[in-house]
Design a protein around this motif. Structure first.
Motif, PDB file in Angstrom:
ATOM      1  N   THR A 137      75.893  -6.926  -3.329  1.00 59.26           N
ATOM      2  CA  THR A 137      77.143  -7.420  -3.918  1.00 59.26           C
ATOM      3  C   THR A 137      77.215  -7.090  -5.409  1.00 59.26           C
ATOM      4  O   THR A 137      78.208  -6.555  -5.896  1.00 59.26           O
ATOM      5  CB  THR A 137      77.270  -8.944  -3.722  1.00 59.26           C
ATOM      6  OG1 THR A 137      77.250  -9.237  -2.321  1.00 59.26           O
ATOM      7  CG2 THR A 137      78.566  -9.471  -4.326  1.00 59.26           C
TER       8      THR A 137
ATOM      9  N   ASP B 130      78.479  -9.518   0.558  1.00 64.41           N
ATOM     10  CA  ASP B 130      78.668  -8.325   1.387  1.00 64.41           C
ATOM     11  C   ASP B 130      78.264  -8.544   2.838  1.00 64.41           C
ATOM     12  O   ASP B 130      78.642  -7.760   3.706  1.00 64.41           O
ATOM     13  CB  ASP B 130      77.818  -7.177   0.828  1.00 64.41           C
ATOM     14  CG  ASP B 130      76.322  -7.460   0.970  1.00 64.41           C
ATOM     15  OD1 ASP B 130      75.655  -6.804   1.786  1.00 64.41           O
ATOM     16  OD2 ASP B 130      75.819  -8.358   0.270  1.00 64.41           O
TER      17      ASP B 130
ATOM     18  N   THR C 246      80.476  -3.515   0.202  1.00 65.40           N
ATOM     19  CA  THR C 246      79.558  -2.785  -0.671  1.00 65.40           C
ATOM     20  C   THR C 246      78.104  -2.868  -0.202  1.00 65.40           C
ATOM     21  O   THR C 246      77.202  -2.428  -0.922  1.00 65.40           O
ATOM     22  CB  THR C 246      79.642  -3.334  -2.111  1.00 65.40           C
ATOM     23  OG1 THR C 246      79.454  -4.761  -2.087  1.00 65.40           O
ATOM     24  CG2 THR C 246      80.992  -3.020  -2.736  1.00 65.40           C
TER      25      THR C 246
END
Length: 255
Positions: free
Chosen positions: A14, A206, A227
């Motif tokens: 993240t 994420d 991500t």
């Protein structure tokens, strides 16, 4: 898009991947700091101490006080103390876990433990797994800092602590008690420490199965970013959806 007063960020996948910062997240956090918003970090990574995590973030251009960082190691040590008092612990893990346990008043031992605690250990050996399995089979409490089966690095996904804990569970037939996300002890501890109201909090991460699920279980809004572990197209496979789903935090307009 709502304005939140307490932003809770996952780290691996993240904010960064390994040693590589994610630029959109770094810029976003810097803007939040400029506006005076509360910024906190909630990480299942048990390897680093909050102080080491703060130093790592500083090198990436992110200011963070160790008190703003809740790790699964710190939460695990606190849970042990609350439930069992000071105990003898056999640990699989790295410096972040050892320091958290000892700071909380526990004693790290190699034999005859009252509890076995498993955290990420990048020097894992068969001997460590065997000793832990024997101790659990003999009746020691079995606790794992987190259940992540994998975590993102610059090269891709690699085995996480859930993979190690799973081996011991398979060998002993005993399931560990997991402390980290998607369980809620870290978010609970963070809210208590800083006097945060759930309606003002948002969890950013994420990984749907850890970050987003923890936020949902704790009853706060969630933001998924594509991500790291969970891809945006895979969110449809899950029942309850995150409050927001973004490619990166560059897609969020800071009010």
């Amino acid at each position: 898009m709502r304005k939140y007063h307490a932003w809770c960020f996952d780290l691996d996948g993240t904010v960064y991947r390994g040693e590589e910062p994610i630029p959109e997240t770094v810029s976003f956090i810097q803007k939040l700091r400029e506006q005076g918003a509360g910024v906190f970090f909630v990480t299942n990574n048990s390897a680093l101490t909050p102080e080491s995590q703060a130093e790592k973030l500083a090198k990436m251009g992110i200011e963070a006080d160790p008190d703003e960082i809740m790790t699964s190691s710190v939460a695990t040590a606190a849970h042990l103390l609350k439930v069992h008092g000071s105990v003898k612990v056999m640990m699989i893990g790295e410096e972040g876990l050892r320091k958290a346990l000892e700071t909380a008043g526990h004693t790290v031992v190699r034999q005859h433990p009252q509890a076995v605690v498993v955290g990420i250990d990048r020097s894992i050996t068969y001997g460590k797994l065997a000793d832990a399995s024997l101790a659990v089979s003999a009746g020691a409490s079995f606790i794992a800092t987190n259940s992540d089966k994998a975590y993102p690095t610059e090269q891709g996904l690699v085995p996480g602590n859930g993979a190690f804990a799973g081996l011991i569970e398979l060998a002993t037939g005993v399931s560990p008690y997991y402390i980290g996300k998607p369980s809620v002890p870290m978010l609970e501890a963070l809210a208590e420490r800083h006097g945060l109201d759930r309606k003002d909090m948002v969890m950013v991460g994420d990984n749907y199965e850890t970050d987003i699920t923890a936020g949902i279980r704790f009853g706060i809004d969630t933001i998924h970013v594509d991500t790291g572990v969970t891809r945006t197209e895979d969110l449809a496979h899950y029942g309850e959806q995150p409050t927001y789903a973004l490619k990166t935090l560059g897609d969020w307009k800071v009010n």
